[in-house]
Design an enzyme around this catalytic site. Structure first.
Site, PDB file in Angstrom:
ATOM      1  N   GLY A  52       0.818  -1.210   0.000  1.00 20.90           N
ATOM      2  CA  GLY A  52       0.000   0.000   0.000  1.00 20.90           C
ATOM      3  C   GLY A  52       0.845   1.250   0.000  1.00 20.90           C
ATOM      4  O   GLY A  52       0.574   2.214  -0.728  1.00 20.90           O
ATOM      5  N   ASP A  53       1.893   1.258   0.812  1.00 28.21           N
ATOM      6  CA  ASP A  53       2.835   2.380   0.825  1.00 28.21           C
ATOM      7  C   ASP A  53       3.633   2.446  -0.474  1.00 28.21           C
ATOM      8  O   ASP A  53       3.769   3.509  -1.092  1.00 28.21           O
ATOM      9  CB  ASP A  53       3.812   2.234   1.992  1.00 28.21           C
ATOM     10  CG  ASP A  53       3.201   2.639   3.321  1.00 28.21           C
ATOM     11  OD1 ASP A  53       2.459   3.625   3.350  1.00 28.21           O
ATOM     12  OD2 ASP A  53       3.480   1.973   4.317  1.00 28.21           O
TER      13      ASP A  53
END
Length: 413
Positions: free
Chosen positions: A183-184
């Protein structure tokens, strides 16, 4: 505005982003990695941290150590090549300093919860009024707009809300998060793409803009065919283990000393595999002779998979790669230690070194973008807290030594 003559450390580098000045206000991963990529590619990146509350990733393992002194390898990998400035943005003088820096910058990166910068009086609109060509990259969990925008978020938030968590794992079992902070990291990559597009526009027109990248949006864009499978056929993606949802064979197989990935699913690759492993008749078998037939789950489990398992059972990973790796997609599943020490990794300069003196040498991943004329420079150390305050404030904002001393005495920097 007449900008000061840049300090040599702020001057144009040899990279493809030479001359681009980036203010990195971000923390931990999504923002810092985006800024790090820009630094690798030649931008001058200034890491701005709160002197009383620095980037929390400075405390993340693993650590380089020299006696009582330690330095985070995590921080070093994601902040390499940046200049360091400690600046209290809750202080009015600190806000003024940032505005002076913004006047000479091209890009600002932040990954605070939406609304945080506005509360500080440093919103995109405020900073754009100072520098209309400023590109402002804001990475957040849910984005700058929408009913969920103010929610706190981590990487796992994006994996959960974006659907990828529900798709990962084994059939019939609870879903499993993707084993890296996708996600990052995906938001970092989309953020850099957006920032570069906005920079090109700013260079052509003098008009900057807000680049709004959400972790959840980034994950949705990484779900391959899951969205269209649902919108076209109403099919909800579910965990498939090591198998693909419909491409077969295309998964993990055991061998004598571990596992390999094997993906010879097209007719051409399947025929080549049958020849290599001494069963050429399987390529012409009327039950197996087309890709669509081999995709059938029942045929695959009954005929194709047992054949492939038999091919690999008595051979090691190295033997299989020597036999077939240059012809068909067959790759040993390596652990990260094997990856780091693999000669091919060194050939591609994908492990680089940064010398931290008495603390030791940090070996970290390199830069996957290979540019022939303007190569990236990932093998650099990260900044110590506030290390380059004098250089940045004199070279970018034009402050004299007396003014810098006052800011330091007042605890602003």
């Amino acid at each position: 505005m007449n900008l000061p003559t840049p300090h040599p450390l702020l001057a144009a580098s040899a990279g493809s982003l030479s001359g681009v000045v980036v203010l990195d206000l971000s923390r931990v991963l999504a923002g810092p990695y985006a800024a790090s990529l820009l630094a690798d590619l030649g931008a001058t990146v200034i890491k701005v941290e709160n002197p009383a509350d620095p980037d929390v990733s400075r405390g993340f393992p693993p650590y380089l150590r020299d006696g009582e002194e330690e330095f985070s390898g995590y921080y070093g990998q994601y902040n390499r090549g940046k200049l360091g400035l400690a600046l209290d943005l809750a202080n009015e003088q600190g806000k003024a300093v940032l505005k002076d820096l913004v006047a000479g910058a091209d890009l600002l990166v932040e990954n605070f919860r939406p609304g945080t910068m506005a509360k500080l009086g440093l919103s995109y609109e405020t900073l754009a009024a100072i520098n209309p060509r400023l590109v402002y990259l804001a990475i957040s969990g849910y984005g700058q707009t929408g009913s969920r925008s103010r929610r706190p978020a981590f990487d796992n938030t994006a994996q959960a809300a974006g659907g990828i968590w529900s798709m990962n794992g084994y059939p019939g079992e609870a879903p499993v998060r993707v084993g890296v902070t996708i996600g990052d990291l995906s938001a970092s990559l989309f953020g850099v793409i957006g920032a570069l597009a906005a920079l090109r526009h700013a260079e052509a027109t003098g008009e900057g803009q807000l680049v709004d990248v959400a972790q959840v949006d980034s994950i949705i864009a990484m779900t391959e065919t899951a969205v269209v499978d649902y919108t076209v056929e109403g099919k909800v993606a579910s965990p498939q283990g090591n198998a693909h949802a419909w491409v077969r064979p295309y998964e993990l197989f055991p061998c004598a000393d571990g596992q390999v990935f094997f993906g010879a699913y097209t007719d051409k690759l399947w025929r080549a595999a049958c020849e290599l492993f001494g069963t050429p008749e399987a390529a012409d078998d009327p039950e197996l002779d087309t890709m669509r037939k081999r995709f059938d789950p029942e045929v695959y489990e009954r005929r194709v998979k047992p054949l492939v398992v038999a091919w690999f059972a008595d051979r090691t990973r190295a033997e299989l790669e020597r036999l077939a790796g240059d012809v068909i997609p067959l790759t040993a599943v390596r652990d990260i230690g094997e990856v780091v020490e693999e000669p091919g990794t060194a050939e591609r300069e994908m492990v680089v070194e940064a010398d931290y003196g008495p603390l030791g040498v940090l070996r970290m991943f390199g830069q996957p973008i290979k540019l022939s004329a303007t190569p990236a420079t990932p093998a650099r150390t990260a900044n110590r807290m506030g290390e380059h305050a004098d250089i940045v404030l004199a070279g970018l904002a034009g402050y004299d030594a007396e003014r810098i001393a006052v800011l330091r005495a007042d605890g602003v920097i």
